[in-house]
Design a protein around this motif. Structure first.
Motif, PDB file in Angstrom:
ATOM      1  N   GLU A   1       0.780  -1.460   0.135  1.00 51.00           N
ATOM      2  CA  GLU A   1       0.374   0.148   0.188  1.00 51.00           C
ATOM      3  C   GLU A   1       1.006   1.285   0.195  1.00 51.00           C
ATOM      4  O   GLU A   1       0.629   2.461  -0.837  1.00 51.00           O
ATOM      5  CB  GLU A   1      -0.847  -0.005   1.348  1.00 51.00           C
ATOM      6  CG  GLU A   1      -1.957  -1.179   1.449  1.00 51.00           C
ATOM      7  CD  GLU A   1      -2.729  -0.949   2.289  1.00 51.00           C
ATOM      8  OE1 GLU A   1      -2.366  -0.378   3.394  1.00 51.00           O
ATOM      9  OE2 GLU A   1      -3.901  -1.626   1.996  1.00 51.00           O
ATOM     10  N   THR A   2       1.765   0.906   0.918  1.00 50.69           N
ATOM     11  CA  THR A   2       3.017   2.174   0.706  1.00 50.69           C
ATOM     12  C   THR A   2       2.964   3.127  -0.293  1.00 50.69           C
ATOM     13  O   THR A   2       3.487   3.835  -0.882  1.00 50.69           O
ATOM     14  CB  THR A   2       3.620   1.847   1.805  1.00 50.69           C
ATOM     15  OG1 THR A   2       3.128   1.730   3.252  1.00 50.69           O
ATOM     16  CG2 THR A   2       4.668   3.390   2.367  1.00 50.69           C
ATOM     17  N   VAL A   3       4.130   1.627  -1.058  1.00 51.61           N
ATOM     18  CA  VAL A   3       4.701   1.289  -2.383  1.00 51.61           C
ATOM     19  C   VAL A   3       3.527   1.679  -3.557  1.00 51.61           C
ATOM     20  O   VAL A   3       3.825   3.046  -4.246  1.00 51.61           O
ATOM     21  CB  VAL A   3       5.348   0.229  -2.533  1.00 51.61           C
ATOM     22  CG1 VAL A   3       5.106   0.468  -3.971  1.00 51.61           C
ATOM     23  CG2 VAL A   3       6.258  -0.205  -2.398  1.00 51.61           C
ATOM     24  N   ALA A   4       2.179   1.715  -3.681  1.00 47.28           N
ATOM     25  CA  ALA A   4       1.334   1.515  -4.504  1.00 47.28           C
ATOM     26  C   ALA A   4       0.980   3.433  -4.397  1.00 47.28           C
ATOM     27  O   ALA A   4       1.044   4.346  -4.747  1.00 47.28           O
ATOM     28  CB  ALA A   4       0.107   1.398  -4.456  1.00 47.28           C
ATOM     29  N   ASP A   5       0.638   4.123  -3.067  1.00 47.63           N
ATOM     30  CA  ASP A   5       0.878   5.518  -2.518  1.00 47.63           C
ATOM     31  C   ASP A   5       1.821   6.332  -3.276  1.00 47.63           C
ATOM     32  O   ASP A   5       1.923   7.443  -3.919  1.00 47.63           O
ATOM     33  CB  ASP A   5       0.703   5.736  -1.346  1.00 47.63           C
ATOM     34  CG  ASP A   5      -0.852   5.488  -0.755  1.00 47.63           C
ATOM     35  OD1 ASP A   5      -2.006   5.209  -1.155  1.00 47.63           O
ATOM     36  OD2 ASP A   5      -0.537   4.648   0.935  1.00 47.63           O
TER      37      ASP A   5
ATOM     38  N   PHE B   1       4.055   9.728  -7.038  1.00 46.43           N
ATOM     39  CA  PHE B   1       4.954  10.681  -8.062  1.00 46.43           C
ATOM     40  C   PHE B   1       4.314  10.575  -9.298  1.00 46.43           C
ATOM     41  O   PHE B   1       5.553  11.605 -10.164  1.00 46.43           O
ATOM     42  CB  PHE B   1       6.282   9.296  -8.138  1.00 46.43           C
ATOM     43  CG  PHE B   1       6.963   9.366  -9.510  1.00 46.43           C
ATOM     44  CD1 PHE B   1       8.362   9.538  -9.019  1.00 46.43           C
ATOM     45  CD2 PHE B   1       6.977   8.135 -10.386  1.00 46.43           C
ATOM     46  CE1 PHE B   1       9.106   9.673 -10.721  1.00 46.43           C
ATOM     47  CE2 PHE B   1       7.784   8.050 -12.271  1.00 46.43           C
ATOM     48  CZ  PHE B   1       8.645   9.034 -11.794  1.00 46.43           C
ATOM     49  N   PHE B   2       3.922   9.392  -9.975  1.00 40.34           N
ATOM     50  CA  PHE B   2       3.152  10.276 -11.285  1.00 40.34           C
ATOM     51  C   PHE B   2       2.345  11.498 -11.483  1.00 40.34           C
ATOM     52  O   PHE B   2       2.556  11.833 -12.185  1.00 40.34           O
ATOM     53  CB  PHE B   2       2.578   8.997 -12.024  1.00 40.34           C
ATOM     54  CG  PHE B   2       2.995   7.498 -12.484  1.00 40.34           C
ATOM     55  CD1 PHE B   2       3.833   7.692 -13.192  1.00 40.34           C
ATOM     56  CD2 PHE B   2       2.911   6.134 -11.699  1.00 40.34           C
ATOM     57  CE1 PHE B   2       4.853   7.433 -14.025  1.00 40.34           C
ATOM     58  CE2 PHE B   2       4.145   5.682 -11.908  1.00 40.34           C
ATOM     59  CZ  PHE B   2       4.733   5.606 -12.953  1.00 40.34           C
TER      60      PHE B   2
END
Length: 132
Positions: A13-17, A22-23
């Motif tokens: 979830e942290t990586v997805a956030d 970033f995008f």
């Protein structure tokens, strides 16, 4: 659920956030880049257009001056110099499109053609030949 599974879900979830942020940041940067590119392009086009206009004006002004001077000289020329006259529906209508039409003025006198030096009276000349 075990602790390591909970930690893995939290990491995903942290990586997805972070990827989403970033995008979003990249999207904002791209938008700013395009805005700057548009502004730069407009400034360059305006600058180039101004310089081209000035260059053309600097180039054409002397040419136009020479042209006007030449027109004054030619306008003051010899009226006896031959010049051409095209047939019109009002003047020499029978000669429109005729191969024999000469249409040059010599010393103020129009030579219509060799067969009819002063032109033909009506709209159908017996010596009319199509241009070819």
């Amino acid at each position: 659920m075990e602790q390591w599974q909970k930690d893995l879900v939290e990491i995903v979830e942290t990586v997805a956030d972070e990827v989403e942020r970033f995008f979003l940041g990249m999207s904002e940067m791209v938008d700013v880049f395009f805005e700057l590119t548009e502004e730069f392009t407009e400034q360059v086009q305006t600058s180039i257009a101004t310089e081209v206009d000035q260059y053309l004006q600097d180039l054409t002004d002397p040419i136009l001056e020479v042209y006007w001077e030449l027109e004054d000289v030619v306008g003051d020329g010899d009226p006896g110099f031959p010049y051409g006259v095209e047939p019109t529906p009002e003047k020499n209508p029978a000669c429109i499109g005729c191969h024999n039409y000469h249409g040059q003025v010599y010393g103020g006198n129009l030579l219509v053609c060799a067969m009819h030096p002063h032109g033909w009276d009506d709209e159908s000349c017996p010596d009319w030949e199509e241009l070819g």
